[in-house]
Design an enzyme around this catalytic site. Sequence first.
Site, PDB file in Angstrom:
ATOM      1  N   HIS A  25      15.042  17.374 -21.225  1.00  0.00           N
ATOM      2  CA  HIS A  25      13.830  16.894 -20.549  1.00  0.00           C
ATOM      3  C   HIS A  25      12.699  17.907 -20.642  1.00  0.00           C
ATOM      4  O   HIS A  25      11.527  17.549 -20.652  1.00  0.00           O
ATOM      5  CB  HIS A  25      14.145  16.511 -19.104  1.00  0.00           C
ATOM      6  CG  HIS A  25      14.829  15.190 -19.039  1.00  0.00           C
ATOM      7  ND1 HIS A  25      16.189  15.083 -18.941  1.00  0.00           N
ATOM      8  CD2 HIS A  25      14.345  13.932 -19.163  1.00  0.00           C
ATOM      9  CE1 HIS A  25      16.513  13.807 -18.967  1.00  0.00           C
ATOM     10  NE2 HIS A  25      15.422  13.081 -19.098  1.00  0.00           N
TER      11      HIS A  25
ATOM     12  N   GLU B  42      22.255   3.098 -22.055  1.00  0.00           N
ATOM     13  CA  GLU B  42      22.353   4.515 -22.426  1.00  0.00           C
ATOM     14  C   GLU B  42      23.746   5.085 -22.177  1.00  0.00           C
ATOM     15  O   GLU B  42      23.997   6.256 -22.421  1.00  0.00           O
ATOM     16  CB  GLU B  42      21.286   5.338 -21.684  1.00  0.00           C
ATOM     17  CG  GLU B  42      21.291   5.194 -20.195  1.00  0.00           C
ATOM     18  CD  GLU B  42      20.174   5.973 -19.508  1.00  0.00           C
ATOM     19  OE1 GLU B  42      19.571   6.865 -20.123  1.00  0.00           O
ATOM     20  OE2 GLU B  42      19.915   5.687 -18.327  1.00  0.00           O
TER      21      GLU B  42
ATOM     22  N   ASP C  34      20.397   9.605 -24.023  1.00  0.00           N
ATOM     23  CA  ASP C  34      21.705   9.667 -23.367  1.00  0.00           C
ATOM     24  C   ASP C  34      22.762   8.920 -24.157  1.00  0.00           C
ATOM     25  O   ASP C  34      23.918   9.338 -24.176  1.00  0.00           O
ATOM     26  CB  ASP C  34      21.613   9.110 -21.944  1.00  0.00           C
ATOM     27  CG  ASP C  34      21.088  10.168 -20.990  1.00  0.00           C
ATOM     28  OD1 ASP C  34      21.571  11.308 -21.058  1.00  0.00           O
ATOM     29  OD2 ASP C  34      20.185   9.864 -20.195  1.00  0.00           O
TER      30      ASP C  34
ATOM     31  N   CYS D 131      13.398   3.114 -25.483  1.00  0.00           N
ATOM     32  CA  CYS D 131      12.522   4.120 -24.881  1.00  0.00           C
ATOM     33  C   CYS D 131      13.049   5.539 -25.071  1.00  0.00           C
ATOM     34  O   CYS D 131      12.483   6.480 -24.554  1.00  0.00           O
ATOM     35  CB  CYS D 131      12.277   3.828 -23.409  1.00  0.00           C
ATOM     36  SG  CYS D 131      13.784   3.887 -22.436  1.00  0.00           S
TER      37      CYS D 131
HETATM   38  C1  PEP Z   1      17.232   8.164 -22.633  1.00  0.00           C
HETATM   39  O1  PEP Z   1      18.294   8.564 -22.152  1.00  0.00           O
HETATM   40  O2  PEP Z   1      17.086   7.879 -23.835  1.00  0.00           O
HETATM   41  C2  PEP Z   1      16.051   8.002 -21.777  1.00  0.00           C
HETATM   42  C3  PEP Z   1      14.957   7.443 -22.204  1.00  0.00           C
HETATM   43  O3  PEP Z   1      16.143   8.490 -20.509  1.00  0.00           O
HETATM   44  P1  PEP Z   1      16.005  10.038 -20.147  1.00  0.00           P
HETATM   45  O4  PEP Z   1      15.565  10.768 -21.379  1.00  0.00           O
HETATM   46  O5  PEP Z   1      15.037  10.122 -19.025  1.00  0.00           O
HETATM   47  O6  PEP Z   1      17.406  10.390 -19.729  1.00  0.00           O
HETATM   48 MG    MG Z   2      18.555   8.664 -20.022  1.00  0.00          MG
END
Ligand code: PEP
Ligand code: MG
Length: 587
Positions: free
Chosen positions: A198, A440, A464, A511
Amino acid sequence: MLDRDDQEIMLRGIGVSPGICIGMAYLVDKEGVDVIKRYSVPETDLENEKNRFKTAVKKAKDHLNGIIGNTPEDFRDHTDILETHAVLLKDKMLYGKTIEIIDQERINAEWALKKVVSDLQTMFKNMHEPYFRERAADIVHVSDHIMRNLVGAEHANIKDIDKRVILVANDLSPAETSQIQLEWIMGFVTDLGGTTSHTGIIARTLEIPAVLGLDDVTEVIRNDDLIAVDGSTGEIIIHPTEETLVRFVKRRIEYEAHKAIIMRGSCLPAETLDGLAVQVMGNIELPEEVVSVRDHGGDGVGLYRTEFQYLSRSGFPGERELFDKYKDVVEVMMPKPVTIRTLDINGDKAVARHSEASEKNPALGLRGIRYCLKNPDVFKTQIRAILRAAAFGNVKILFPMVSGHDEVIEAKRMLDEVAESLSKEGTEFNRDIEIGVMIEVPSAVIMAEVMAEEVDFFSIGTNDLIQYTLAIDRGNRHVSHLYQPLHPAILRMLRHVTDVAENTDVKVFMCGEMAGNPIYAPILLGMGIGELSMNPQSIPVVKRMIRSLKVEDARLFVKDVLKETTAERITKLLQDSYGDMVSEFII
Ligand code: PEP
Ligand code: MG
């Protein structure tokens, strides 16, 4: 030992956010709390030692009371935890016991405190009640505060930096990264971390160059060293020579010029050569970033990661605060859609109330929807704010970390309960919104068919999904080379989900970070993914790529891709077929 003052040093890490910056290094010093030494205290000095401890506690207490006192009345519910901490400072088991140990064992205050905390932690952690485990986290917090006062170390506060610098840190948590003030921080480099951590994602959203996973950069760079950072290649130069500086400045000019060209077409629709319109959306972490989505030509917000409003603070935000933020985002985007994802805390985004310390394996812990279903008050407060904001624009709701059907049913039940209570109160809201689940977790892929009956859309979170399918920690630099979006297992999973979507009325979006890399667009479009959501700065380049493709070709291409059995061969196939096209857009 190198004479580093006049020697240029080159290091290479993982470039996670493109761009070039050149400037003075600012080392984010992590407390120094981990290097506590034990030493004996002569009997004649014991009284002084105990007073030293008492002064450190008093200083911590004054500090907390100062924050509580300065918090406006409306936000007072956020100070509960600070009040708990202020009381804990004088707790018998912590305060009394530390003084006792200094006295009995004739040792320094730091060591006595460390010993007491370690014993308390063990005791609380062995208790099954979550309440007690959370108290263990509170004790760590409180003792860190005292310890910082004892060793005289300042707590790193990124928010307070007020000179133009490049941050150098062992690691930056997502909470710390989201505190970066763009006015002052030009970029950052860290020892730890990987592309889809992140921290990396936030750097891209903030559009500042960042290189992670450098191993021991904090050992090599010193405060005020001149450094040059290339966030695209992952290159760091310490003490650059004049020649290197000229090269980096040239690269920066090229990068900026290229970005300007790409930006020019950002507002044009993303329509393939054979007429398929794709929605290209932006991911945001903080409400203010919605402007960046709009400016980069986004067709809406495809993922609003709401958890960042819960980090870097001691209490949870209240409904009013959440509602105001969501409404702001929704109104800026109107009439374009905003997909608000419910709280996905923990994993690598731990909140202060539920510190990572209390979970050995946070990625597999009480994360996302699991946390929300266990904490209905927190969840319902957020849903109330979302449904209320939905009355002001085009909102969708998205549940994260769903692993099966029952969690969706339960989440929807809470949504209905909230809607009913809002209706009874006569508060303005909109329940008629699309509901989606993140795909995910591998079990969600397998259960997609069943879940399709309950939702309007799937949003594939590849960050994920790859982590959990390939057993690769997304933030661990040692395995970052194995983090492969083109792994055949991942592509087969995508195929399964898109097939389910095609056979039902459910829409399928993506996403995860995979959506923001233009080279993957032929595969994603060929599979029928109708909406791609990404870091705002990737929007223009992905739109451009889509405008150069024919979806019919992409569909045929996917058939060839799925015949391949290794990520290496798929990568080669993709490069051979689309590599030239992409190289026109990317430096
Ligand atoms: C993902 O896991 O691809 C996602 C978009 O969520 P995050 O990156 O916030 O875990
Ligand atoms: Mg995620």
